[in-house]
Structures are given as C-alpha cells and as structure tokens.
Design a protein around this motif. Structure first.
Motif, PDB file in Angstrom:
ATOM      1  N   CYS C 124     -58.028 -38.744 108.366  1.00 53.66           N
ATOM      2  CA  CYS C 124     -57.012 -38.027 109.126  1.00 53.66           C
ATOM      3  C   CYS C 124     -55.738 -38.137 108.311  1.00 53.66           C
ATOM      4  N   TYR C 126     -52.831 -38.400 109.234  1.00 55.74           N
ATOM      5  CA  TYR C 126     -51.858 -39.350 109.782  1.00 55.74           C
ATOM      6  C   TYR C 126     -52.274 -40.787 109.453  1.00 55.74           C
ATOM      7  N   TYR C 127     -53.512 -40.927 109.051  1.00 54.01           N
ATOM      8  CA  TYR C 127     -54.075 -42.259 108.843  1.00 54.01           C
ATOM      9  C   TYR C 127     -54.234 -42.590 107.355  1.00 54.01           C
ATOM     10  N   CYS C 140     -50.686 -45.197 114.356  1.00 57.01           N
ATOM     11  CA  CYS C 140     -51.458 -44.428 115.312  1.00 57.01           C
ATOM     12  C   CYS C 140     -52.602 -45.291 115.802  1.00 57.01           C
ATOM     13  N   MET C 141     -53.268 -44.775 116.800  1.00 56.10           N
ATOM     14  CA  MET C 141     -54.330 -45.509 117.481  1.00 56.10           C
ATOM     15  C   MET C 141     -55.379 -46.127 116.551  1.00 56.10           C
ATOM     16  N   LYS C 142     -55.670 -45.424 115.464  1.00 57.17           N
ATOM     17  CA  LYS C 142     -56.767 -45.928 114.629  1.00 57.17           C
ATOM     18  C   LYS C 142     -56.391 -47.229 113.927  1.00 57.17           C
ATOM     19  N   ILE C 147     -50.857 -44.375 119.935  1.00 56.41           N
ATOM     20  CA  ILE C 147     -51.228 -43.022 120.324  1.00 56.41           C
ATOM     21  C   ILE C 147     -51.877 -42.280 119.167  1.00 56.41           C
ATOM     22  N   CYS C 148     -52.440 -41.158 119.496  1.00 55.59           N
ATOM     23  CA  CYS C 148     -53.036 -40.307 118.476  1.00 55.59           C
ATOM     24  C   CYS C 148     -52.070 -39.150 118.240  1.00 55.59           C
ATOM     25  N   TRP C 149     -51.580 -39.042 117.022  1.00 55.08           N
ATOM     26  CA  TRP C 149     -50.597 -37.992 116.734  1.00 55.08           C
ATOM     27  C   TRP C 149     -51.217 -36.609 116.707  1.00 55.08           C
ATOM     28  N   CYS C 157     -59.492 -41.240 119.244  1.00 56.65           N
ATOM     29  CA  CYS C 157     -59.078 -40.856 117.891  1.00 56.65           C
ATOM     30  C   CYS C 157     -59.963 -39.711 117.412  1.00 56.65           C
ATOM     31  N   TRP C 158     -59.333 -38.742 116.772  1.00 55.36           N
ATOM     32  CA  TRP C 158     -60.052 -37.543 116.318  1.00 55.36           C
ATOM     33  C   TRP C 158     -60.241 -37.495 114.812  1.00 55.36           C
ATOM     34  N   ALA C 159     -60.142 -38.631 114.162  1.00 52.26           N
ATOM     35  CA  ALA C 159     -60.320 -38.638 112.703  1.00 52.26           C
ATOM     36  C   ALA C 159     -61.686 -38.049 112.354  1.00 52.26           C
ATOM     37  N   ASN C 305     -55.625 -32.208 111.281  1.00 51.44           N
ATOM     38  CA  ASN C 305     -55.463 -33.461 110.539  1.00 51.44           C
ATOM     39  C   ASN C 305     -56.142 -33.481 109.182  1.00 51.44           C
TER      40      ASN C 305
HETATM   41  S1  SF4 Z   1     -56.951 -38.668 114.873  1.00 52.94           S
HETATM   42 FE1  SF4 Z   1     -55.205 -39.597 115.915  1.00 52.94          FE
HETATM   43  S2  SF4 Z   1     -55.709 -41.742 116.206  1.00 52.94           S
HETATM   44 FE2  SF4 Z   1     -57.176 -40.896 114.786  1.00 52.94          FE
HETATM   45  S3  SF4 Z   1     -56.349 -41.352 112.788  1.00 52.94           S
HETATM   46 FE3  SF4 Z   1     -55.554 -39.343 113.305  1.00 52.94          FE
HETATM   47  S4  SF4 Z   1     -53.624 -39.676 114.353  1.00 52.94           S
HETATM   48 FE4  SF4 Z   1     -54.684 -41.635 114.226  1.00 52.94          FE
END
Ligand code: SF4
Ligand code: FAD
Ligand code: FES
Ligand code: FES
Lengths: 825, 194, 336
Positions: C124, C126-127, C140-142, C147-149, C157-159, C305
């Motif tokens: 992701c 964000y990760y 983020c949550m992971k 939270i999950c951005w 989590c939607w990674a 993501n």
């Molecule tokens: S999907 Fe959300 S929780 Fe999972 S890594 Fe990305 S931002 Fe973080």
C-alpha cells in the motif's frame, strides 16, 4: 556493430585536429574502474555522520524544539536547530528565503528542522526520533490555484501578492492588433506536471574544519555550483570566504538538481565547526525528493493569431507556476516560461504574463531546460492544432516560418546562427514523415515538434561585472599542460571539453592535458554547471588562456628557429615553421625556451557574454550568447483499449553549432531524449493534497523513470551551424534536445488515435478518458479547462525592434516610473 | 536548548521510540572478494553494500536507493549479479564477490570497461559499475546477445544520463571483441546519422 | 544511506533447527529467504524483527528443481530466476515460468524466492514508506497507527496482494506444503490467503512454506492450460497493479472447468467464480470471453493505494481478463 568506414577526420573541418573527434573523456577510465570519488565515497579519519530531522507538516509554526534527549544519547556529538544558523540564504539575491534549519516555520513535509552529528549513521538516525518538536499546524496550500485564491496564511512574509511569489507582465507590441490582422486566432490551455531530476547519486556533502587560529573550512559536495555554495556558506556561517574551500566532487548526475546551495551543505559545515571532527551527510532517496528544485508544475494559456500561410501575427502567453515552499531559481524560471517562445518562429507582437505561487511542497527550480519545456510543450502542440486548422503539414508550416539567423526577436533576444530548418529537414526525411503523417493505421501515429535553448544565461545570478568563467593554464617543463577551471563535471563531459580545446589550440595530445576543476581554492571562478553555459563559456575562456600561452611561447621559438612568428604552427606536440614543417621543436622544448626567458609559463583566460540589447526589467532572462535548435519526430503506438502509449522510435536533429567532442554530443542528445520521454509518458511529482500534502511516491520504485524496456530507439542527426560566439562555433546540446520530445509525443498520439492530451505526462488514464469522450461525441481531449484570474500588474510595454524601440520599456516598469516622475508638478 | 513559543502548543503527538541497541559487536567472516581471500569484521546488520564500501574500502560499488529499486549496487555473488543493498553481509561468508574494482586485469581494462570508455557509455559514471557487472554476467552466459536480450538483461539497472543507448552499443562492441572480432564503433553511434 | 536496524541473524541447516531457533526467539523473529521483501521493509521499519532466521541453508526447502512429469514439487527457496529458466517448468507450467519472469528485475529475480514471493507482504503506498514518512501521516492501521488512510472508516486494512505467482498458484490449484513445530500439513493455494491486508496469510507465524505442489502437467487425460497477464507502468521493477491468472480444463474445444484469479485488486488473490461459471460448458468465443470479462470486472474493487488511478485499474480488469482468455483460446486453436 559494424566497422566504421568514415574516419573521424572526414566528419570535421580539416584544420581541426582534436575538436570534432569522438574522444574518450578524460575521466572515462576512472569512471569505468570505479575509481572516481563521488562525495559519499569520502571517508575521513574520525569522521562523524549527520542526519537531518525533517518536518512532518506541510505548513506549521514551530512552537518549541527540545533536543535534550537526543543530545544525551551516547554517540551523539551535536544537535543543531534553527537558531544555530539564523541567517537566511537562497540562490537568487531576490529570494533569500531559506534557512539551513527552519527558524520559526516549516513550509513543506521534508523541510529540515534539526540536525544531528553522531559517531554512526545508525545513532544519528535514532537520535532524530528523540528530538521533540511542537508544531502549530497552519492551513496548507497543495497547489498553485489554491495559493492564488487564498492569501492567508501567507507562506512567506514577502511576495508580489498574497501567496503569489512573482508576477510578470510584459508586452512587446500591440498583440490585439496582431489578432485583428490574423486570418485565424486560436486559444488553448495546457498543463505540464512537475517532475524531478532524479540523479542516480543521492546528494552528499562532507566537511572538515581546522580550528582557529588557522580556522579553515573545507566542504566537499555533490554540487553543480561550488561558487554559489561558497558564497552561501560564507554568508550563513559568517566566515570569510577566504577561509572556506568548496570542492565540487564529480556529480553522479545533476540535471539542475544540485544547483542550489542546500541545507545539508551548510549543516555539515557548521557541525564540523561545532564538533571539531570531519563529518559527512548522505541524503536518502526520499530526502532527494525533498531537495527537489525540479520542474515547476505549470498551467498555461496561449492565444495566437496566424495568417492563412501560418505566419504568426501575434501571441499572448500566460503561465502559472507552482513554486513549492521556497523561491529557489523560481523568479528566473517564471521569466523563462515566457522568454523563448519568440526564438523559433517569428512572433511580431508578443505578450507574456507569468505568475509563480508559493505552495507547501518541496521547492521547484531549474531542471534540464529550466522553465522552457513547459511552454515549449504548449506552443508546439498549439502549432500542431493551428496547422491542422489551416490544413497545412505541420513540418511545412514550421519550415515556412523560421526565425531568421542574426536577427533580434520581439522581446529583444539576439539570435545568432539558426539551424532549425536543417534540423526539420533531417528528421522529416529520416522518419519518412511525408508518407507516414496522417497515413499510419489507427493506433499508430507520428508527431513533430521543434525547440530552441540558450547556450548559457547572458547574466550572472548575482549582479556583478566580472567574467562568468575563468581559466588558468600552466605549461609544465615536461610538455604537459594543466588547466584550472571552476567548472563542475556532472557527467556532461566538461572536463574533457577543457582538455580538448586546450589541446587543439596548443597542438597537443589531449592526454597530455591535466584538468583541475571545481575547487574554490585552486580554480578560478566559473559560475557552475547550469543553463548549458559550460562548453561555451569555459571553452571561450580556455581558448583565450591557451592562445595567450601560445603567444607567450611563440616569440622565443621564432627567435630560436629564426622564422617569423606568424609562420609558426602548434600541432602534433610540436611548434614548427608551416613552410618547412620539419623545421621545429617539441612542445616541451618550446616551453623551456619560454620559461628560461620569461619565468613560469602560466596564463589566464576568461569569458563574459556579450551585452544583450534588451533594457527592460526582466530582460535579464532569455538572452544568451547563442541559441541551439532541435527538431524531433516521435513514432508512437497507442493501445486504444487501455490508453497505453509506447514510443518505439524517435528521430532527433540538433543544431549544436560545432561539435567539440562528438561522443559527448551524441550522449547528451540521447540522454535528453531519454529524460524528455520520461517526462512525456510517466514521470511526475505526485502529492496527497488531502493527507498533509505528503509526497505520494518519494522512491525510485514509484517515481517512474524509464528502464531499458521503455527507452525508444533514437536516430540522431547532428547539425552544425557554427555560431560566432561559441568556441570553434559550439552551442549547447545538453538540454535543448529534451524540449521537443513531450510535444512530439503528444502530437503523435493525436495522429494515432485522434485525441489531444494537452497535459504532460501522457498517462494511460488520460488517453483512455479522452478516447471515452471521443466515443461519446464529446471533445476528444484531456487537459485543463480553466486559467484562474490573476491580479496581473500594469504591463511593462517594450516596443519590438521593428517598432523603433531601443530595447527599453516605454510604459510600465522603468517607463512607468519615468512617466510618474514626469507627471509630478 | 529549548526554543520557546509564542502560542500554546497543541497536544503533543505520541513519539514512538525505536530502540536500537547501541553498539553491535562486530562479527568476522571470511570470503573471497575480487579473487582474494579476505576477513572482515562488521556489525551484523550491515548489508554487503555497506561492508564493501565502509569496511573494505571498495567504494566503486554505488547506491541509489538501498531498497532494491535501482540496481546501482549490483555486484556479482558467486558469479550471479545481485543487489548488494539487499544481501546481508553475514550471508556472504565463504562466498565469492566481484566488484568493479576486480574487473580490470593487472592494469588492463576489461573489454566492457574499454568499450564503455570508448563510447561514452559512462556519463556521470555513477550507474556504470553496476551496468558493467550486469553486462559481464550477461556476456558470460551469452557471447552474442541480441539488442533485445541486452535490454532484458539490463532492465534492472537505471541510468538517468545516457538513455542506455551507448550502453547497449558498448556491450555489443565488447561482446564482438571478446569473440575475437576486430570491431570498432559504428560512425553513426559516435557522430550521428548523415 | 538507509540501513537495517540491528537484529540477530541465524542460519539453521535443518527444519528442526529452524523451529528450535524460532521457538527460542519468540514472536519477534522473522524468517527470511531472498530478503528482497523483508529487508526493504525492515529498512523502512515496517517490520522490526529482533531475530531474522534465514531459510536459505535448509536443504528441504531448496526442493527438486527437476521436473519429471507428474505432480511437481517446487522447493520454497528456489529463486525466481530458477523458476523462470527451468526448461521443465517453462514447458509444463509456462504460466508459472512466465509470472516468475515478470517479477521486478533480473537482479532481484536472482535473489527473490518462490516462498518469499508467495508470502510477500501486502502493499500500500501509505505503508511502503519510510518511518519518517509514515510518522508524518500519523502511521496507519497496518503498522504503528490506528486508521486506514485508504478507507478511513474501514475497520480493516486494504493493502494489496502484489505477488505475481500467488494468483497463478491459485488458478492452477496448486497445493502448499507447510511445516511447523507440530508437523506438516498441505493447504490448497486458495486457502493460504486471507482477504485482509494485515493477516493476509492463514499460516501460523512459525510455519514455513516448504514446497509448492503443482498439479500434473497437462496431458490428454488432464487437458488444462493457464496464462498470466500483468499490468504495470514499466516493463521491469514494477509490482503488478493488476494480475490476471486464467486456467481452463478443456474437453475438446469446450471449457470443462475454469478459474480466473485476479492479483493486485484485493488483499488476497481474488478468485472470480462468476467468470468461471460463465465459461463452463462454452467454447472460448468472443461472446463468452466478453461475458466472463464482464463478470470479473464487477467484483474487482481496486483501492487508491497503488500506482495508477483506481477507476482505470478497474476498467483494465475487463481488458486484461479478455486478453488472458483470448490467449488461452488462441493457444487452443494453434495446438488443435
Ligand atoms: S490499506 Fe490502510 S491500513 Fe492498510 S496499509 Fe494502506 S493505509 Fe494502512
Ligand atoms: C523493487 C522491487 C520490486 C518488486 N517487484 C515485484 C513484482 O513485480 N512482483 C512480485 O511478485 N514481487 C515483487 N517484489 C517483491 C519480492 O522481491 C519478491 O516477491 C520476491 O520473490 C520475494 O522473495 P524473497 O525470497 O526475497 O522474500 P523475503 O524477503 O525473504 O521474504 C518475504 C516474506 O516471506 C516470508 N517467507 C519467505 N520465505 C518463506 C517460507 N518459505 N515460508 C514462510 N515464510 C517465508 C518472510 O518471512 C517474509 O516475511 C519486488 C520487490 C522489490 C524490492
Ligand atoms: S541501491 Fe538501489 S537497488 Fe541497491
Ligand atoms: S551515467 Fe549517469 S546515471 Fe548512468
């Protein structure tokens, strides 16, 4: 790979022996053996490592900083914060708006806030996390339009209006009259997304300080501009420049990204002084994205009037640049978005309005082509559209209307030689344009674009009357010659140019020339490796120094050989009588004679560009001793199902004036095409505006630089139209050939699938959307639709040469002042 | 030092402290580097890239990302090109490493080095060591690679200066010479097309 | 220079040694094979194991690289280069060889392994960022955050699963042999994955993937074929933003059974039974392919993501599924 039938000499004027050949660069061996020492390759005894703590906020006031926990971490030797380096700096005298470490405010995610020196990089990194900083976040501006629309809170306490850093309004003749004269008037909007240099080498700097009373500071850096770093260090450290030595290490790529003085350079210097130990900092790839200074995202509006035959009657061009958090070169960049529209096709009346906004992103600055690839993209696509409306072949339209050589443009730029016509002819015939344009099957297309670029800026960055480039030359008793010059080798081959030029003038083997560059203790000032100035300016300085050495040596040889001085030739490592070539001496022997008679044989040479005819405020940006020209044809494949564009082949012709090192010219042209292709198709600085304006992809994986599998085949034509101002006629070739690539690709995409992508990069999503619109019968285009209202100032009115002006303003600018004075009772 | 504020601070974000043990005691391994046996001591978390540059003084191996995203740190490990930024130093015990410093043979450049120099395939030269080693591995496996095979083999190395073209030409030139042909660069590649 | 944090490195020789070391090190220990996923993640502090245990010295995991016909076991520590170049795999399981050859770069494929690829952390943008970057958005949550951005109101989590081989293994119906301190077990590839960005694998933390068991190569008795198509920005380096693995069992020119599996659009390789259902009993006609592509398009829900715009990525499922199935049809027509 075949065997060459043509030898080098057949390709260049017979009187030149070195210039024009494809020679191995002087640093080629050290580069292929790994011996070249880049800044991060320095390891000094007792060396510490530095790291920078950077802002996690796009825009915030610093409430407090507490470095005490970091200071007490074992292995940490020093921690610096803003107040330790309170003096501002910046590359342009008008934008001294940066601090080595943020003083009271941060302006983008990544803005340096504190610095740590520690015994290892691991400890320094760990210490960063122990520095407690309290911020008071401020509203952030993610893009230029937002910054134009909102003055509050101001990103800087100086600006032309609100958050608009710079406003420019220049008028050369009455454009409205031009539009009235036209048979066709067309307006278009374009957007060029920001992108970055991405040199493979991450910036690094090392510093060493010998304590007082000697008190000397040495800074090694991967910088393109050691002279400006020298000045910034002296200013911020309040140290006499005479105590500072800046050594520019060979740069592992620069492209303009290492042309500003940077926080990390000042910080390591200060840390060396504070800790009394040598210290090094090497930025991570992510931090290189924060240094940035790359291409400004630019929104453009252009309106042009043309006659039925394509002759331009008037042009009005507006640009809005997204500058990021600091000034950098931005004022110059803004002028550049309007300066060179006039140097390819005659524009009798021209109006330019430019604005640069501050935003909360890493600062933009000069990237290869500095401020001109964006307007060039706009202009060349716009002309393609005009040609279509006029039912003219776009190549013919351009060929019919070329700026005459040795002329002066509407905005008072003096053109020297102009090889664009030959460039167009080369790529048109090479690409089989006439049989392919509009005739390729759906999904394949071909597009053409042209461009021009400066060979060095006519004015220095800070006002002074001194030369832009200096060379010192020392002739050794052994017959070797050492050339000292402040220029910086960034991979473009500038060291080799010096060796080749001196070898040419003195008739030596280039292998006998030693080159010492980029060291403020050892070498005379050269302003730096930017604006494509190095070959022309250092080359001219080197010619002067070498000719003076020749003049110094010749009389003594003439006396010895008993021939008139005028009959002497310097060639093949000898000095001899041209009428009986066997009658002569070896060069070393000639030096002995001169040295015995005159003392040490050393000379100097320098170069100052000619004065430009423009006299108005803003006339400083655009003038150049010579303009290079390029023409490009791109062949594309567009997959209509996905919008994915591939570019199998590009034909490029470049008027380089005169080739000095043929292999380097080819390398610069191919490298420019590469970078232009990346900008055209995939490179972009993307931010998450709704998530603290963080850089979305600060990595080599997600910032997309083309690999071997994306790079196209390139057919290169080198056109030589020697310019009287260039050394042996040479003009630039390192930036210009990038410019026509994005518009040629955009024009080819239109030829392939009939959609206009008026925005760079031309990504599959955009092509796909435009194709969808076309299917639905909507305008088959992807691009901006709106140019915001900008509080333009009163225009500076400068009559073009053909309207009898003197190069100065009549109204507005200085003229306005004069008018105001005259009106006073 | 504490810089005091004009305004009151907002609630402090929680700062997470990653604790890294301060002084990793060094571990010593023996390996072969550029055909010489060496013993080297280093902190056990170091990558081969760091060990080569910092503990063995072999700074010819460069780095552009340290994350496997550019290929600039390529070296040969037991003859295979790998990314030294993602190889643990400790994993190299007993293995054979070759860096750019090991390419020339007693002062004679390797044909690839020669061809790169001749064609200007090294501009800034920063990516060059990696391209040379990846090319060496390619030519060891395939003496006459086509242009497409070269592109595939070098698709893991980024160069920002050359547009790769001079690099392909240099690999082709070196390959021809290594096959014993008397090859020289084509005029078009040095001077452009007529 | 980005550096690894300190950790203890262990190099066991046998599975038993491995489990002992793992038990000894506790939950803060990670396995590593090629390290091309784990080490970058450690440098960015996305994963912070205190002990790293290498699998590369364990003979059981190097597996047979041989390829007699019949169920082919592939050792988890085979490199991607070995998978890509092995003539038996190329011949009998071209989709596997092909997918392995599409991973990142030749240099990375010399290091990265089959096991690492199949256990690859979800991704992701964000990760997959440095510690400092993630700190700027408050994590983020992971990892380290709350939270999950990507979907701020989401509890999960939607990674994204980003392995090129995982969808192929699911499509082929491969089995994974896992070993743990308690013994061995075999799970079908599809059941190895979870649609959750954080707990994306069903295996226990101390279990290792020992080998992958591919079904017998195609034969007149078991007449199957499979292909893999990958979408990404560049021809190398880049992870898939969409992977389409398509498998069919033929009965003459009719599809007896099919599986269409999407990579890069969810946290697990997403099998689309609707697409398979449309194909079953059909010839791979243009209409059948279009119907299947449409069926695959609907459930694909890429999130914002990865590289590219998500709506375009969703559109591309249709195009790529069409292309994968068309290739299967073409291959059928040229072989019969
Ligand atoms: S999907 Fe959300 S929780 Fe999972 S890594 Fe990305 S931002 Fe973080
Ligand atoms: C720049 C870059 C680009 C990439 N591009 C791609 C791509 O296009 N496609 C793609 O699929 N991947 C890609 N990858 C990811 C990765 O490199 C590969 O998937 C590789 O195959 C991972 O294998 P490895 O052995 O190096 O994994 P490692 O890093 O060693 O391990 C990865 C994870 O799997 C676990 N693991 C490894 N082996 C086992 C096992 N046998 N049993 C249990 N757990 C195990 C490890 O504990 C770790 O958590 C890319 C990586 C990088 C850095
Ligand atoms: S440094 Fe970029 S791949 Fe190793
Ligand atoms: S030569 Fe500069 S990056 Fe390749």
């Amino acid at each position: 790979m075949g065997t060459s039938k043509k030898t080098a000499t057949e390709r260049r004027p017979s009187e030149l022996r070195v210039v024009g050949r494809a020679l191995r660069k002087v640093d080629a061996t050290s580069k292929v053996t790994g011996a070249t020492r880049f800044a991060d390759d320095l390891f000094l005894p007792r060396m510490l490592y530095a790291k920078l703590l950077r802002s996690p906020h796009p825009h915030a006031r610093i409430v407090s900083i507490d470095p005490s926990a970091a200071r007490s971490l074992p292995g940490v030797k020093a921690v610096l914060t803003g107040p330790d380096l309170p003096i501002p700096f910046g590359i342009l005298p008008v934008s001294q708006d940066e601090h080595a470490l943020a003083l009271d405010k941060v302006r983008f995610v990544g803005d340096p806030v504190a610095a740590v020196a520690a015994t290892t990089e691991e400890i320094a990194t760990q210490a960063l996390d122990l520095i407690r900083v309290e911020y008071e976040p401020l509203r952030a501006f993610p893009n230029a339009i937002d910054a134009v629309e909102h003055a509050d809170p101001a990103i800087h306490d100086y600006a032309d209006a609100g958050n608009i850093h710079k406003l420019i309004d220049l008028e050369f003749g009455d454009v409205d009259a031009g539009f009235r004269d036209a048979d066709l008037v067309r307006e278009d909007l374009f957007f060029f997304e920001g992108n970055t240099h991405l040199p493979m080498e991450q910036h690094a700097a090392a510093a060493d300080w010998s304590p007082p009373p000697g008190g000397r500071l040495t800074v090694w850096s991967s910088t393109q501009t050691p002279h400006y770093v020298h000045r910034a260090l002296a200013k911020v450290l309040e140290l006499s420049p005479a105590r500072i030595r800046v050594i520019a290490c060979p740069n592992g790529g620069g492209f303009g990204g290492k042309s500003d003085p940077f926080s990390h350079e000042i910080v390591v210097a200060k840390l060396a002084m504070v800790t009394g130990r040598p210290i090094k900092i090497t930025l991570t790839r992510e931090e290189v994205f924060y240094c940035h200074r790359g291409r400004h995202p630019t929104l453009m509006w252009v309106k042009t009037g043309v006659k039925q035959d394509g002759a331009i009657t008037g042009m009005h061009f507006k640009s809005l640049l997204d500058g990021g958090g600091y000034g950098s070169y931005g004022v110059a960049s803004t002028y550049y978005t309007g300066a060179l529209q006039t140097v390819t096709y005659p524009v009798p009346r021209y109006k330019f309005q430019g604005a640069r906004a501050f935003t909360n992103k890493p600062p933009c600055g000069p990237k290869r082509g500095h401020g001109t690839p964006q307007p060039r993209f706009a202009l060349e696509v716009h002309i393609d559209k005009l040609a279509e409306q006029l039912r003219m072949d776009p190549a013919d339209l351009r060929l019919k209307h070329l700026v005459p050589p040795h002329s002066v443009t509407a905005n008072w730029l003096r053109i020297g030689t102009m090889g664009l016509g030959r460039c167009i002819e080369k790529v048109v015939s090479g690409s089989d344009w006439k049989r392919r344009f509009k005739q390729l099957p759906h999904g394949q297309g071909i597009g053409l674009a042209c461009s021009s670029y400066i060979t060095g800026a006519g004015l220095p960055i800070y006002w002074n009357a001194m030369p832009h480039s200096g060379v010192q030359l020392k002739c050794d008793r052994g017959g070797g010659v050492t050339v000292f010059c402040g220029s910086t080798e960034i991979g473009q081959g500038s060291d080799s140019i010096l060796a080749m030029i001196v070898a040419e003038v003195l008739g030596l083997d280039p292998a006998h020339i030693a080159v010492v560059t980029g060291d403020t203790d050892l070498t005379p000032v050269d302003l730096g490796s930017y604006s494509s100035r190095v070959t022309l300016m250092t080359g001219n300085a080197a010619i002067q120094a070498a000719e003076r050495a020749r003049d110094l040596i010749a009389p003594h040889v003439a006396r010895k050989l008993e021939v008139p001085e005028g009959r002497l030739a310097f060639a093949d490592g000898r000095v001899f009588d041209v009428e009986q070539p066997e009658h002569g001496l070896g060069f070393a022997e000639a030096v002995h004679l001169a040295e015995a008679a005159e003392g040490t044989v050393g000379t100097v040479g320098s170069y100052t560009p000619p004065r430009s005819p423009g006299r108005y405020r803003g006339a400083g940006v655009g003038p150049s001793p010579a303009y290079s020209y390029s023409a490009c044809v791109a062949l594309v494949d567009v997959d209509p199902a996905t919008g994915i564009v591939r570019v199998p082949k590009i034909w490029i012709a470049h008027d380089v004036g005169r080739v000095i090192n043929a292999a380097s010219v080819m390398g610069q042209i191919e490298g420019s095409v590469y970078m232009g292709l990346g900008e055209a198709l995939m490179e972009e600085m993307a931010y998450r505006g709704n998530r603290k304006v963080v850089h979305k992809i600060p990595s080599l994986l997600e910032y997309k630089s083309p690999t071997t599998l994306e790079m196209c085949d390139v057919v290169t034509y080198v056109v030589e139209d020697p310019d009287p101002n260039g050394p042996f006629g040479a003009k630039e070739c390192g930036q210009g050939p990038l410019l026509p690539v994005p518009p040629a690709v955009a024009n080819a995409v239109y030829d392939a699938v009939g959609v206009r992508i008026d925005e760079v990069p031309i990504t599959p999503e955009k092509v796909f959307k435009a194709l969808r619109r076309k299917e639905k019968g909507e305008e088959p285009r992807f691009g901006p639709t709106h140019f915001p209202d900008i509080p333009w100032p009163e225009p500076t009115r400068v009559p073009p040469p053909w309207e009898g002006g003197d190069g100065g303003a009549v109204e507005g600018g200085k003229g306005r002042q004069r008018a105001a004075e005259a009106a006073r009772p | 030092m504490r810089v005091r504020a004009r305004k009151l601070a907002p609630a402090l974000p929680l700062i997470k402290i990653t604790v890294i043990p301060m002084h990793d005691s060094k571990t010593t391994i023996a390996l072969e580097v550029n055909e010489e046996p060496v013993e080297v001591a280093f902190a056990p978390h170091k990558t081969l890239l760091e060990v080569l540059r910092e503990d063995l003084g072999l700074t010819g191996t460069k780095h552009g990302c340290e994350l496997g995203e550019c290929g600039t740190c390529t070296v040969l490990l037991d003859g295979t090109p790998v990314l030294s930024c993602l190889v643990l130093g400790l994993a190299c015990a007993g293995r054979r490493v070759k860096t750019v410093e090991g390419m020339a043979d007693r002062g004679t450049l390797h044909p690839l080095q020669e061809a790169f120099a001749e064609l200007g395939a090294a501009q800034c030269g920063y990516c060059t060591p990696a391209f040379l080693l990846a090319s060496e591995a390619l030519l060891a496996a395939n003496a006459s690679p086509s242009r497409d095979v070269i592109k595939d083999a070098l698709a893991g190395n980024l160069c920002r200066c050359t547009g790769y073209i001079k690099i392909y030409e240099a690999v082709e030139l070196a390959a021809a010479r290594m096959r014993g042909e008397d090859a020289s660069p084509a005029a078009e590649s040095l001077y452009g097309y007529e | 220079m980005l550096r690894l944090p300190s950790f203890t490195y262990r190099q066991p020789r046998t599975l038993n040694e491995l489990f002992a070391m793992k038990a000894d090190a506790g939950p803060d220990a990670s396995y590593v094979a090629g390290g091309t996923d784990l080490y970058p993640n450690m440098k960015r502090r996305q994963q912070e194991p205190r002990t790293v245990i290498s699998l590369m010295g364990i003979r059981e995991l190097r597996g047979t690289e041989s390829g007699e016909r019949g169920a082919v076991p592939l050792g988890a520590c085979l490199t991607l280069t070995a998978l890509h170049t092995n003539p038996h795999i190329r011949e009998g399981y071209s989709a596997v060889a092909m997918a392995a050859g599409l991973v990142s770069t030749p240099l990375l494929r010399n290091m990265g392994t089959l096991g690492g690829n199949l256990c690859l952390d979800t991704r992701c943008n964000y990760y997959d960022q440095t510690y400092e970057w993630r700190k700027a958005i408050d994590f983020c949550m992971k990892k380290d955050g709350h939270i999950c951005w990507v979907a701020p109101s989401s509890p999960r989590c939607w990674a994204v699963t980003s392995s090129d081989l995982a969808p192929v293994m699911v499509a082929l119906g491969a089995d994974f042999l896992l070993a743990g301190p308690a013994g061995e077990r075999v799970v079908p590839a599809a059941r190895f994955y979870h649609n959750d960005g954080i707990n994306y694998l069903t295996k226990q933390p101390d279990e290792v993937l020992v080998e992958v068991r591919l079904p017998p190569a195609a034969s007149p008795a078991s007449d199957w074929d499979a292909v893999y198509h990958k979408l990404r920005r560049r021809g190398s380096f880049d992870f898939p933003v969409l992977g389409v693995a398509a498998w069919v069992r033929w009965e003459r020119s009719t599809v007896a059974d099919a599986r269409v599996v999407l990579g890069g659009v969810a946290s697990h390789p997403q099998e689309v039974p609707e697409a398979a259902a449309v194909l079953r009993g059909q010839t791979l006609s243009t209409e059948a392919i279009a119907a299947a592509a449409d069926a695959a398009y609907r459930p694909a829900k890429p999130m914002d993501n990865t590289d590219f715009d998500l709506s375009w990525r969703k559109q591309m499922t249709r195009v790529y599924v069409t292309r994968a199935l068309t290739e299967l049809a073409r291959r059928r027509n040229t072989t019969t």
